[in-house]
Design a protein around this motif. Structure first.
Motif, PDB file in Angstrom:
ATOM      1  N   ARG A 149       1.503  -1.278  -0.572  1.00  0.00           N
ATOM      2  CA  ARG A 149      -0.384  -0.184  -0.317  1.00  0.00           C
ATOM      3  C   ARG A 149       1.214   0.983  -0.185  1.00  0.00           C
ATOM      4  NH1 ARG A 149      -2.973  -2.979   4.016  1.00  0.00           N
ATOM      5  NH2 ARG A 149      -2.329  -0.951   5.653  1.00  0.00           N
ATOM      6  N   LEU A 150       2.033   0.861   0.596  1.00  0.00           N
ATOM      7  CA  LEU A 150       3.079   2.385   0.372  1.00  0.00           C
ATOM      8  C   LEU A 150       3.296   2.389  -0.610  1.00  0.00           C
ATOM      9  CD1 LEU A 150       4.680   4.383   1.686  1.00  0.00           C
ATOM     10  CD2 LEU A 150       5.931   2.951   2.396  1.00  0.00           C
ATOM     11  N   TYR A 167       2.538  10.384  10.024  1.00  0.00           N
ATOM     12  CA  TYR A 167       1.455  10.330  10.401  1.00  0.00           C
ATOM     13  C   TYR A 167       0.244  10.281   9.958  1.00  0.00           C
ATOM     14  CZ  TYR A 167       0.063  15.193  11.894  1.00  0.00           C
ATOM     15  OH  TYR A 167       0.411  15.999  11.825  1.00  0.00           O
ATOM     16  N   HIS A 168       0.073  11.196   8.568  1.00  0.00           N
ATOM     17  CA  HIS A 168      -0.879  11.093   7.575  1.00  0.00           C
ATOM     18  C   HIS A 168      -0.752  10.498   7.102  1.00  0.00           C
ATOM     19  CE1 HIS A 168      -2.842  15.596   9.014  1.00  0.00           C
ATOM     20  NE2 HIS A 168      -2.273  15.578   9.401  1.00  0.00           N
ATOM     21  N   ILE A 169       0.356  10.231   6.407  1.00  0.00           N
ATOM     22  CA  ILE A 169       0.557   9.009   5.013  1.00  0.00           C
ATOM     23  C   ILE A 169       0.166   7.593   6.365  1.00  0.00           C
ATOM     24  CG2 ILE A 169       2.210   7.464   4.090  1.00  0.00           C
ATOM     25  CD1 ILE A 169       3.520  10.268   3.714  1.00  0.00           C
ATOM     26  N   ALA A 170       0.545   7.428   7.671  1.00  0.00           N
ATOM     27  CA  ALA A 170       0.078   6.404   7.987  1.00  0.00           C
ATOM     28  C   ALA A 170      -1.450   5.945   8.142  1.00  0.00           C
ATOM     29  CB  ALA A 170       0.848   5.865   9.668  1.00  0.00           C
ATOM     30  N   SER A 171      -2.380   7.116   8.374  1.00  0.00           N
ATOM     31  CA  SER A 171      -3.175   7.151   8.497  1.00  0.00           C
ATOM     32  C   SER A 171      -4.239   6.652   7.046  1.00  0.00           C
ATOM     33  CB  SER A 171      -3.837   8.149   8.510  1.00  0.00           C
ATOM     34  OG  SER A 171      -5.279   8.529   8.639  1.00  0.00           O
ATOM     35  N   TYR A 172      -3.573   7.091   5.938  1.00  0.00           N
ATOM     36  CA  TYR A 172      -4.039   6.854   4.979  1.00  0.00           C
ATOM     37  C   TYR A 172      -4.319   5.563   4.850  1.00  0.00           C
ATOM     38  CZ  TYR A 172      -5.221   6.592  -0.585  1.00  0.00           C
ATOM     39  OH  TYR A 172      -5.103   6.633  -1.402  1.00  0.00           O
ATOM     40  N   LEU A 173      -2.977   4.778   4.640  1.00  0.00           N
ATOM     41  CA  LEU A 173      -2.621   2.825   4.799  1.00  0.00           C
ATOM     42  C   LEU A 173      -3.369   2.226   5.441  1.00  0.00           C
ATOM     43  CD1 LEU A 173       1.604   3.387   4.058  1.00  0.00           C
ATOM     44  CD2 LEU A 173      -0.651   2.969   2.064  1.00  0.00           C
ATOM     45  N   GLY A 174      -4.481   2.325   6.838  1.00  0.00           N
ATOM     46  CA  GLY A 174      -4.282   2.169   7.668  1.00  0.00           C
ATOM     47  C   GLY A 174      -3.526   1.379   9.043  1.00  0.00           C
ATOM     48  N   ILE A 175      -2.336   2.090   9.188  1.00  0.00           N
ATOM     49  CA  ILE A 175      -1.579   1.757  10.202  1.00  0.00           C
ATOM     50  C   ILE A 175      -1.002   2.741  10.815  1.00  0.00           C
ATOM     51  CG2 ILE A 175      -0.652   0.102   8.105  1.00  0.00           C
ATOM     52  CD1 ILE A 175       1.587   1.782   7.719  1.00  0.00           C
ATOM     53  N   LYS A 176      -0.220   2.542  11.590  1.00  0.00           N
ATOM     54  CA  LYS A 176       0.056   2.618  12.872  1.00  0.00           C
ATOM     55  C   LYS A 176       1.262   4.194  13.182  1.00  0.00           C
ATOM     56  CE  LYS A 176      -2.573   2.726  16.212  1.00  0.00           C
ATOM     57  NZ  LYS A 176      -3.547   3.131  16.766  1.00  0.00           N
ATOM     58  N   PRO A 177       2.061   5.464  13.016  1.00  0.00           N
ATOM     59  CA  PRO A 177       2.931   5.824  12.364  1.00  0.00           C
ATOM     60  C   PRO A 177       4.527   5.173  13.178  1.00  0.00           C
ATOM     61  CG  PRO A 177       1.372   7.351  13.913  1.00  0.00           C
ATOM     62  CD  PRO A 177       0.429   6.056  13.499  1.00  0.00           C
ATOM     63  N   GLU A 178       4.573   4.388  13.649  1.00  0.00           N
ATOM     64  CA  GLU A 178       5.057   3.331  14.116  1.00  0.00           C
ATOM     65  C   GLU A 178       5.501   2.031  13.282  1.00  0.00           C
ATOM     66  OE1 GLU A 178       2.211   2.658  17.253  1.00  0.00           O
ATOM     67  OE2 GLU A 178       3.622   4.457  16.390  1.00  0.00           O
TER      68      GLU A 178
END
Length: 191
Positions: A149-150, A167-178
């Motif tokens: 997805r990334l 953190y916005h990209i992580a949200s779009y991908l449905g995962i946590k920033p870490e």
């Protein structure tokens, strides 16, 4: 504006006069970082073209905010379902940077279409663009790993990692920033 003119004359096969007529209806607007272009509950009466800057679209519930789209330079930005139905939107569009846009109102856009059916090509292009992005994202959640997805988001939104916080990209991908940091590290190590 050059990219928009190219879209009209080369991609859509419209005449320069069509572009000029459309351009005459556009209004320039500046949106400051963290300001909203539209908020949940409002009816979207515009389609915008991003001249500079970056916007995000998100929905929210009791658990938080969830990014569902980004609008970068030369992209169309709208709460498009609301624009089409003229019903209140369930999303928010917020500026991640200072943003400059051109916008056309629902009324002006439909007046152009009524005057000349060739403007339906523009409407179809915008609808197709939204539909394809939404389908790609939905399918990626059903078929792909977070790492895949990334890669998809990198292709869909070139240079997004330089324009949008992680953190916005992580949200779009449905995962946590870490998790996103881990995926990037593993991708880097495996290269």
């Amino acid at each position: 504006m050059e990219a928009l003119q190219t879209l009209f004359t080369e991609t859509l096969g419209l005449k320069a006069a069509h572009f000029e007529e459309f351009q005459n209806e556009l209004r320039i607007k500046n949106v400051k970082k963290k300001e909203f272009l539209i908020q949940e509950g409002a009816v979207c009466d515009f389609i915008a073209i991003v001249i500079s800057g970056t916007l995000r679209s998100f929905v929210q519930n009791n658990e938080g905010e969830f990014n569902n789209d980004f609008y970068l330079e030369n992209s169309f930005a709208s709460a498009y379902t609301s624009f089409l139905t003229q019903m209140p939107t369930n999303c928010n569009i917020e500026a991640l940077t200072d943003v400059e846009i051109y916008s056309i109102s629902h009324k002006q856009f439909h007046a152009l279409i009524e005057k000349d059916a060739n403007f339906l090509k523009v409407a179809k292009y915008i609808s197709d663009d939204y539909f394809i992005r939404k389908c790609k994202r939905e399918t990626s959640f059903l078929k792909n790993s977070a790492a895949e997805r990334l890669e998809m988001i990198r292709k869909l939104y070139p240079n997004i990692e330089q324009k949008v916080p992680q953190y916005h990209i992580a949200s779009y991908l449905g995962i946590k920033p870490e998790s996103l940091s881990r995926i990037k590290l593993l991708t880097y190590i495996n290269k």
